[in-house]
Design a protein around this motif. Structure first.
Motif, PDB file in Angstrom:
ATOM      1  N   GLY A   1      12.570 -33.937  -8.727  1.00 35.30           N
ATOM      2  CA  GLY A   1      13.123 -33.689 -10.053  1.00 35.30           C
ATOM      3  C   GLY A   1      12.117 -33.098 -11.019  1.00 35.30           C
ATOM      4  N   MET A   2      11.967 -33.706 -12.191  1.00 35.71           N
ATOM      5  CA  MET A   2      11.072 -33.193 -13.217  1.00 35.71           C
ATOM      6  C   MET A   2       9.609 -33.493 -12.923  1.00 35.71           C
ATOM      7  N   ASP A   3       9.350 -34.430 -12.042  1.00 35.20           N
ATOM      8  CA  ASP A   3       7.982 -34.770 -11.661  1.00 35.20           C
ATOM      9  C   ASP A   3       7.686 -34.122 -10.314  1.00 35.20           C
ATOM     10  N   PHE A   4       7.459 -32.812 -10.337  1.00 35.18           N
ATOM     11  CA  PHE A   4       7.417 -31.994  -9.136  1.00 35.18           C
ATOM     12  C   PHE A   4       6.145 -31.152  -9.157  1.00 35.18           C
TER      13      PHE A   4
ATOM     14  N   GLY B   1      11.635 -31.564  -5.450  1.00 35.70           N
ATOM     15  CA  GLY B   1      11.975 -30.927  -6.701  1.00 35.70           C
ATOM     16  C   GLY B   1      12.652 -29.597  -6.445  1.00 35.70           C
ATOM     17  N   VAL B   2      13.078 -28.944  -7.515  1.00 33.56           N
ATOM     18  CA  VAL B   2      13.757 -27.656  -7.423  1.00 33.56           C
ATOM     19  C   VAL B   2      13.146 -26.713  -8.453  1.00 33.56           C
ATOM     20  N   LEU B   3      12.892 -25.482  -8.043  1.00 36.18           N
ATOM     21  CA  LEU B   3      12.446 -24.452  -8.974  1.00 36.18           C
ATOM     22  C   LEU B   3      13.658 -23.641  -9.405  1.00 36.18           C
TER      23      LEU B   3
ATOM     24  N   THR C   1       4.266 -28.421 -13.419  1.00 32.14           N
ATOM     25  CA  THR C   1       5.515 -29.207 -13.388  1.00 32.14           C
ATOM     26  C   THR C   1       6.698 -28.279 -13.513  1.00 32.14           C
ATOM     27  N   ALA C   2       7.721 -28.477 -12.685  1.00 32.70           N
ATOM     28  CA  ALA C   2       8.934 -27.650 -12.753  1.00 32.70           C
ATOM     29  C   ALA C   2      10.124 -28.510 -13.126  1.00 32.70           C
ATOM     30  N   LEU C   3      10.958 -27.984 -13.997  1.00 32.13           N
ATOM     31  CA  LEU C   3      12.151 -28.726 -14.394  1.00 32.13           C
ATOM     32  C   LEU C   3      13.180 -28.700 -13.287  1.00 32.13           C
ATOM     33  N   LEU C   4      13.865 -29.807 -13.122  1.00 34.26           N
ATOM     34  CA  LEU C   4      14.949 -29.901 -12.142  1.00 34.26           C
ATOM     35  C   LEU C   4      16.125 -29.037 -12.591  1.00 34.26           C
ATOM     36  N   ALA C   5      16.587 -28.168 -11.689  1.00 33.65           N
ATOM     37  CA  ALA C   5      17.724 -27.300 -12.025  1.00 33.65           C
ATOM     38  C   ALA C   5      19.003 -28.096 -12.094  1.00 33.65           C
ATOM     39  N   LEU C   6      19.887 -27.724 -13.021  1.00 34.40           N
ATOM     40  CA  LEU C   6      21.216 -28.328 -13.083  1.00 34.40           C
ATOM     41  C   LEU C   6      22.101 -27.580 -12.109  1.00 34.40           C
TER      42      LEU C   6
END
Length: 216
Positions: free
Chosen positions: A113-116, A81-83, A10-15
């Motif tokens: 997003g966070m579910d990536f 999603g975004v890394l 899982t990767a967190l969505l970048a701000l």
């Protein structure tokens, strides 16, 4: 086809509120870091009208380039999603889907997003290199074969000449001919629409190597 569930990091969505600072992301299951573009804050030169406009390309290639131009600095978080700090292959892969490529068991993503979720080949430059080589979906070219590079092809960089690939992008413009061919690329981390390959390997990362993948 159903996407496999056996690899679920899982990767967190970048701000996304400014320039993304380049760095290194550790990919679970890869056993090593996946480095990416190395200098933060560098901006693409303003593209010429010729580069910014539509080009004489096949519809699928134009769709890919339109996607790159639409999202190089405006991330498509509604669909992907975004890394954070390591999004170059993720973005290149997205552009190939727009071109018409279908995901398979080795190259896929799911969620936003966070579910990536994703496979290594979707996000790692070296894993993507191996995937392209083994799948036969593209043909490897050296920098000495610039005359064979086309719009929409994939550019990959080895910043330290270690044999791994450290950055991946999409060819967005080609200018000149013969021994004076200039290739420009667009991508994420650091974000750019028309950056010169020669600038990347002589000024930003002096002595680096560039390779290409020619897509039929």
């Amino acid at each position: 086809m159903p996407r496999p569930r056996w690899f679920l990091p899982t990767a967190l969505l970048a701000l996304l509120t400014g320039t993304i600072v380049a760095g290194v992301a550790i990919l679970p299951g890869l056993g090593e870091a996946a480095p990416d573009a190395g200098i933060a804050g560098l901006q693409s030169a303003a593209p010429s009208q010729e580069r910014a406009g539509r080009v004489d390309a096949a519809p699928e290639v134009q769709a890919q380039l339109d996607y790159v131009h639409a999202h190089w600095d405006s991330y498509n978080t509604a669909e992907y999603g975004v890394l954070d700090d390591n999004d170059c292959v993720n973005f290149t892969s997205q552009s190939l889907v727009e071109r018409g490529w279908e995901m398979d068991e080795e190259w896929w993503t799911e969620g936003t997003g966070m579910d990536f979720d994703y496979t290594p080949a979707w996000v790692s430059s070296t894993a993507f290199m191996n995937y392209l080589d083994e799948s036969g979906r593209a043909t490897a070219l050296s920098d000495e074969q610039r005359s064979e590079v086309k719009l929409g092809d994939v550019a990959q960089f080895d910043w330290d000449n270690s044999g791994d690939r450290d950055h991946t992008a999409v060819v967005t413009a080609i200018e000149g001919s013969g021994d004076d061919i200039q290739i420009f690329y667009g991508g994420h981390t650091d974000d750019t629409d028309f950056r010169s390959v020669d600038e990347a390997i002589t000024e930003i990362h002096p002595g680096a190597s560039v390779y290409y993948w020619s897509i039929p």
